[in-house]
Design a protein around this motif. Structure first.
Motif, short mmCIF file in Angstrom:
data_model
loop_
_atom_site.label_atom_id
_atom_site.label_comp_id
_atom_site.label_asym_id
_atom_site.label_seq_id
_atom_site.Cartn_x
_atom_site.Cartn_y
_atom_site.Cartn_z
N ALA A 8 23.11 36.14 43.40
CA ALA A 8 23.86 37.31 42.49
C ALA A 8 25.31 36.93 42.63
CB ALA A 8 23.35 38.66 43.06
N ASN A 9 25.82 36.36 43.65
CA ASN A 9 27.16 36.21 43.73
C ASN A 9 27.74 34.76 43.24
OD1 ASN A 9 27.72 38.50 44.67
ND2 ASN A 9 27.53 37.58 47.01
N LEU A 10 26.73 34.08 42.62
CA LEU A 10 26.98 32.81 42.16
C LEU A 10 28.11 32.61 41.36
CD1 LEU A 10 26.21 29.68 41.94
CD2 LEU A 10 24.77 30.11 40.19
N PHE A 11 28.40 33.60 40.16
CA PHE A 11 29.39 33.31 39.18
C PHE A 11 30.42 34.48 39.49
CE2 PHE A 11 25.83 31.93 36.56
CZ PHE A 11 25.85 30.57 36.66
N GLN A 12 29.88 35.48 39.92
CA GLN A 12 30.88 36.81 40.22
C GLN A 12 30.49 37.28 41.47
OE1 GLN A 12 33.12 38.90 37.62
NE2 GLN A 12 33.43 39.02 39.76
N PRO A 13 31.36 37.21 42.35
CA PRO A 13 31.16 37.87 43.77
C PRO A 13 31.22 39.48 43.70
CG PRO A 13 32.35 36.00 43.95
CD PRO A 13 32.28 36.07 42.47
N GLN A 57 39.94 39.92 41.85
CA GLN A 57 38.68 39.80 41.64
C GLN A 57 38.45 38.23 42.14
OE1 GLN A 57 38.98 40.62 37.13
NE2 GLN A 57 37.00 39.24 37.27
N TYR A 58 36.93 37.95 42.00
CA TYR A 58 36.72 36.51 42.30
C TYR A 58 35.71 35.87 41.22
CZ TYR A 58 38.98 37.31 46.59
OH TYR A 58 39.97 37.45 47.46
N HIS A 59 35.85 34.47 40.85
CA HIS A 59 34.70 33.92 40.04
C HIS A 59 34.31 32.56 40.86
CE1 HIS A 59 37.22 30.83 38.38
NE2 HIS A 59 38.36 31.79 38.71
N GLY A 60 33.22 31.94 40.03
CA GLY A 60 33.13 30.65 40.66
C GLY A 60 31.86 30.22 40.37
N ASP A 61 31.23 29.05 40.82
CA ASP A 61 30.23 28.37 40.45
C ASP A 61 29.75 27.65 41.56
OD1 ASP A 61 27.98 27.31 39.26
OD2 ASP A 61 29.31 26.38 37.37
N TRP A 62 28.60 26.82 41.67
CA TRP A 62 28.11 25.87 42.62
C TRP A 62 29.54 24.93 43.14
CZ3 TRP A 62 28.18 20.62 43.31
CH2 TRP A 62 27.31 20.09 44.52
N ALA A 63 29.90 24.93 44.22
CA ALA A 63 30.87 24.45 44.74
C ALA A 63 32.48 24.60 44.37
CB ALA A 63 30.66 22.73 44.48
N ARG A 95 24.94 34.30 47.90
CA ARG A 95 23.85 35.57 48.22
C ARG A 95 24.77 36.31 49.35
NH1 ARG A 95 17.51 35.31 49.40
NH2 ARG A 95 17.19 36.30 47.35
N VAL A 96 25.97 36.09 49.68
CA VAL A 96 26.56 36.51 50.81
C VAL A 96 27.03 38.11 50.55
CG1 VAL A 96 28.64 35.49 50.30
CG2 VAL A 96 28.41 36.67 52.65
N ASP A 97 26.40 38.98 51.33
CA ASP A 97 26.77 40.56 51.24
C ASP A 97 26.43 41.05 52.41
OD1 ASP A 97 24.05 41.99 50.59
OD2 ASP A 97 23.62 40.31 49.39
N ILE A 121 45.73 46.43 36.00
CA ILE A 121 44.40 46.85 35.36
C ILE A 121 45.04 47.64 34.15
CG2 ILE A 121 42.61 48.51 35.42
CD1 ILE A 121 42.46 47.86 38.46
N THR A 122 44.40 47.53 32.85
CA THR A 122 44.89 48.19 31.71
C THR A 122 43.93 49.20 31.42
OG1 THR A 122 44.04 46.59 30.38
CG2 THR A 122 46.15 46.30 31.18
N HIS A 123 44.25 50.10 30.33
CA HIS A 123 43.21 51.18 29.97
C HIS A 123 42.01 50.43 29.34
CE1 HIS A 123 47.16 53.32 30.13
NE2 HIS A 123 46.44 54.36 30.50
N GLY A 124 40.97 51.47 29.58
CA GLY A 124 39.62 50.85 29.05
C GLY A 124 38.86 50.60 30.62
N ILE A 125 37.69 50.00 30.33
CA ILE A 125 36.86 49.40 31.47
C ILE A 125 36.75 47.91 31.85
CG2 ILE A 125 34.55 49.68 32.18
CD1 ILE A 125 34.23 52.29 30.73
N LYS A 126 37.05 47.72 32.95
CA LYS A 126 36.82 46.31 33.51
C LYS A 126 35.34 46.31 34.21
CE LYS A 126 37.97 42.18 35.05
NZ LYS A 126 38.34 40.75 34.30
N THR A 127 34.64 45.55 33.85
CA THR A 127 33.29 45.42 34.57
C THR A 127 33.04 44.12 35.39
OG1 THR A 127 32.32 46.93 33.12
CG2 THR A 127 30.79 45.53 34.34
N LEU A 128 32.89 44.27 36.59
CA LEU A 128 32.35 43.10 37.44
C LEU A 128 30.90 43.32 37.90
CD1 LEU A 128 35.01 43.54 40.27
CD2 LEU A 128 35.34 42.09 38.01
#
Length: 732
Positions: free
Chosen positions: A221-226, A190-196, A530-532, A206-213
């Motif tokens: 929308a993609n600023l912190f979480q693409p 997965q990816y994360h980020g911020d300005w610059a 906002r790239v998508d 991946i472990t049991h349970g739910i991972k939410t992006l």
């Protein structure tokens, strides 16, 4: 004889079913959805429960898909719901749902059963399979769509939810896709980020349970979480080995992807619009269509998956993906807000001198009552600033024509500064809570695109520029604020706000593209916020990051390249970073080249290098933009980053090599193995983009077999004295 006739009859039944994309086996309906190398297989049982029983490599015989379901470990009696093709909630499902509905009578349960399906071939390469699901109790219909791009191994999924009930229903959750993957283990990138700091990768088991992006930002929308991600199966995939799934939602607003490892150790992936604060009221006979979720699957590593997606994007999604692009000079880092007509005239002359195609005027050219001399005022007032530009934009367009270059301009039409005439005249056009203190992101607020009048205004910003300046050749569309205090003075139902905002944005972009279908436009959002692949239907390119330090950009562009083709990535040479002009230019050439420098400040050799590099780029840009891309040496794993682009016929290639670790003695100590060449061809290797006065250490007299270059490799001689080396590969 009887057995022979029976076998013939069975063969005819199976053959007929295959022709229709359906297999009837023991009261079960098998629906194979195939691409060149892969298949999704859905199965409806005798009770019309429909499950995804397979997503993997395509089998040689379609008839074998009927045996898949029985080959896997079975759990409790709930297994048939766990692997549902589109999981409903409130009845038999105990896992995370794809759809949650409150019916007209207030009941919260749903059960979607297979009703019918159809297969339509749109072209030799594109097929759409639609599957109708119906609730046996409530008159709610859901259609699942699977659009396959056969040669690219890409599948688009989306859903249509139709309310056939007599009253309104409320959609509490409404996913685009519901995948079910079986494997020994799964690894998420997965990816994360911020300005610059865009596109920072993280890989984890991946472990049991739910991972939410997800994101709840509304815009950017993609600023912190693409929204892009990878899932490797059984073991982490490498560039050339392992099974890996790429996924992304083609949507420019709030998204949500749930990855749930269930009690059977299998992975469910549910992706769609984020239902956060977005319960959607569906009127009788109204249809809700979700955005497309994209996947491609590779059994030969990340590189194959990325080339699948890049090829698909160029052929089918990116605006003018098979076309050309304009190299440019931008004024932003040369002037920021401090410029006038004469200064811009000088920069336009520098554009011609440099040898690029276009001059781009950035922020600061507009507003009079509250002049745009900084980011605190003027946004929303799109009249030319009379002090800076007494003769308007038209004089700049004319000056560009006189210098035989084109002219482009920056806008941010979705946004407004509170210190503006627009805000004073139309406070009801602004997204803000009526009873709360305004909270600003970069000193600005967002305009309410759910309002048709605001949509007309935003369209008018672009339309008026072209009406007044018909030869305007380029638009840089920025979007710097997220949505705080989400509220629309126009909408009656505030839970529709986030969805209607994005719909309003797309409606504006549709109007622009209908009237101006070919004008290049850059998708900028304070960087890559906002790239998508929904937005890129309307834009020719995107801006990956405001961070243009070339060392940082090597890492960012590397990660973006897994999901987006080089032709879509705008890369500018700037004064960020401490690297020499050659290093900065070489890095920017790995996409759509631009400059954001003061040309008059360049030394004679630096200017000469840039001019020659642009000529070299113009020679190689068809290979960079349309060729196959191979990541050879990962900057996170080596002291040297290496990226190769090769033409489809395997005759011409270019390899970019960079030193990314400046510790003593680091460099290309070992040969770097090439990829994507023709093993049977002979190749000559030479160095291009050599700085004036420097001498290349590459021996151009040697000839190499493609087989040798891919198995043994080639040393580009990258070291502390040769930090950036660009190689040209030619087949003989």
């Amino acid at each position: 004889m009887m057995r022979t006739l029976y076998n013939m009859k069975l063969s005819i039944i199976l053959f007929s079913g295959l022709m229709l994309g359906i297999l009837q086996v023991k009261s079960q309906t098998i629906i194979p959805i195939e691409t060149k190398h892969n298949a999704i297989v859905l199965q409806a049982d005798a009770k019309a429960n429909i499950a995804m029983v397979y997503y993997g490599s395509k089998l040689a015989l379609q008839s074998d898909y009927a045996n898949i379901a029985g080959s896997y470990k079975q759990g409790s009696e709930y297994t048939g719901v766990v692997d549902a093709a589109y999981t409903a909630s409130g009845s038999r499902n105990l896992m995370e749902p794809a759809i949650t509905v409150t019916h007209a009578d207030g009941n919260n349960s749903s059960d979607l059963l297979y009703s019918s399906h159809a297969v339509k071939k749109q072209s030799d390469n594109i097929t759409v399979t639609s599957i109708v699901l119906k609730d046996p109790v409530y008159n709610l219909e859901t259609i699942l769509y699977y659009k396959t791009y056969y040669n690219e191994d890409v599948i688009e999924q989306w859903s249509e939810i139709k309310n056939n009930e007599k009253g309104n229903v409320t959609l509490q959750k409404f996913a685009s896709a519901n995948l079910y993957l079986r494997g020994k283990s799964f690894y998420l990138t997965q990816y994360h980020g911020d300005w610059a700091k865009e596109m920072q990768p993280e890989e984890s088991k991946i472990t049991h349970g739910i991972k939410t992006l997800d994101t709840k930002l509304g815009t950017r929308a993609n600023l912190f979480q693409p929204s892009v991600f990878m899932v490797s199966m059984d073991k982490p995939a490498t560039e050339t080995e392992g099974t890996v799934l790429y996924g992304t939602l083609a949507y420019s607003g709030n998204f949500r992807t749930d990855l749930e490892l269930d009690y059977l150790d299998n992975l469910r992936i549910i992706s769609g619009i984020n239902n956060y604060a977005s319960a959607y009221t569906l009127k009788p006979n109204e249809v809700f269509t979700t955005p497309a979720f994209l996947t491609t699957l590779s059994s030969s590593g990340k590189g194959t998956a990325s080339r699948n997606l890049q090829s698909w994007a160029r052929n089918y999604r990116l605006l003018d993906g098979k076309g050309t692009r304009l190299t440019l000079l931008n004024n932003w880092e040369a002037t920021y807000f401090d410029f006038d007509e004469n200064k811009l005239f000088g920069l336009i002359k520098d554009t011609k001198k440099l040898g690029v195609d276009l001059f781009l005027l950035d922020d600061g050219w507009f507003a009079n009552k509250y002049p745009r001399n900084g980011d605190v005022a003027g946004l929303g007032d799109w009249g030319e600033n009379k002090k800076k530009l007494p003769n308007g934009i038209a004089s700049l367009v004319k000056e560009a024509e006189n210098n035989e270059v084109k002219f482009g301009i920056w806008i941010e039409p979705e946004m407004v500064n509170p210190k503006s005439e627009l805000y004073e005249k139309h406070p009801d056009w602004v997204v803000k809570q009526p009873k709360r203190e305004e909270f600003y992101f970069r000193n600005q607020l967002v305009l309410d695109l759910t309002n048709p009048k605001v949509q007309d205004f935003v369209f008018g910003v672009v339309d008026d520029l072209f009406k007044q300046n018909p030869n305007l050749a380029y638009i840089k569309w920025d979007c710097n604020a997220v949505i705080y205090n989400a509220h629309s003075a126009y909408l009656k139902n505030q839970s529709h706000f986030y969805i209607e905002y994005v719909r309003g944005l797309y409606q504006v972009l549709e109007r622009i593209r209908k009237k101006y279908p070919t004008v290049p436009m850059m998708l900028c959002s304070g960087g890559g916020g906002r790239v998508d692949y929904a937005a890129l239907q309307y834009f020719t390119e995107f801006w990956p990051s405001d961070n243009t330090d070339p060392l940082e950009r090597i890492f960012m562009q590397w990660e973006y390249s897994y999901f987006y083709p080089a032709i879509s990535s705008s890369n500018h040479v700037t004064d960020w970073g401490k690297q020499p002009i050659k290093f900065r230019t070489d890095v920017a050439m790995m996409g759509k080249l631009g400059f954001d420098i003061v040309v008059s400040h360049l030394s004679p050799n630096d200017l000469k290098f840039c001019q020659e590099a642009i000529k070299t780029y113009n020679e190689f840009k068809p290979v960079i933009w349309q060729g196959d891309q191979y990541r050879l040496s990962n900057p996170r794993e080596s002291s040297v980053a290496s990226m190769l682009y090769i033409s489809e016929d395997k005759n011409t290639g270019i390899v970019f090599n960079y030193l990314v670790n400046n510790r003593y003695g680091e460099g290309s100590k070992l040969p770097i193995k090439f990829n994507g060449l023709d093993a049977s061809k002979k190749y000559k290797i030479s160095e291009v983009n050599v700085y004036p006065g420097a001498k290349s250490s590459i021996d151009t007299t040697k000839i190499y077999n493609g087989d040798f270059l891919m198995k043994i490799g080639f040393n580009p001689d990258v070291n502390q004295y040769r930090t950036s080396v660009v190689l040209k590969i030619e087949a003989l």
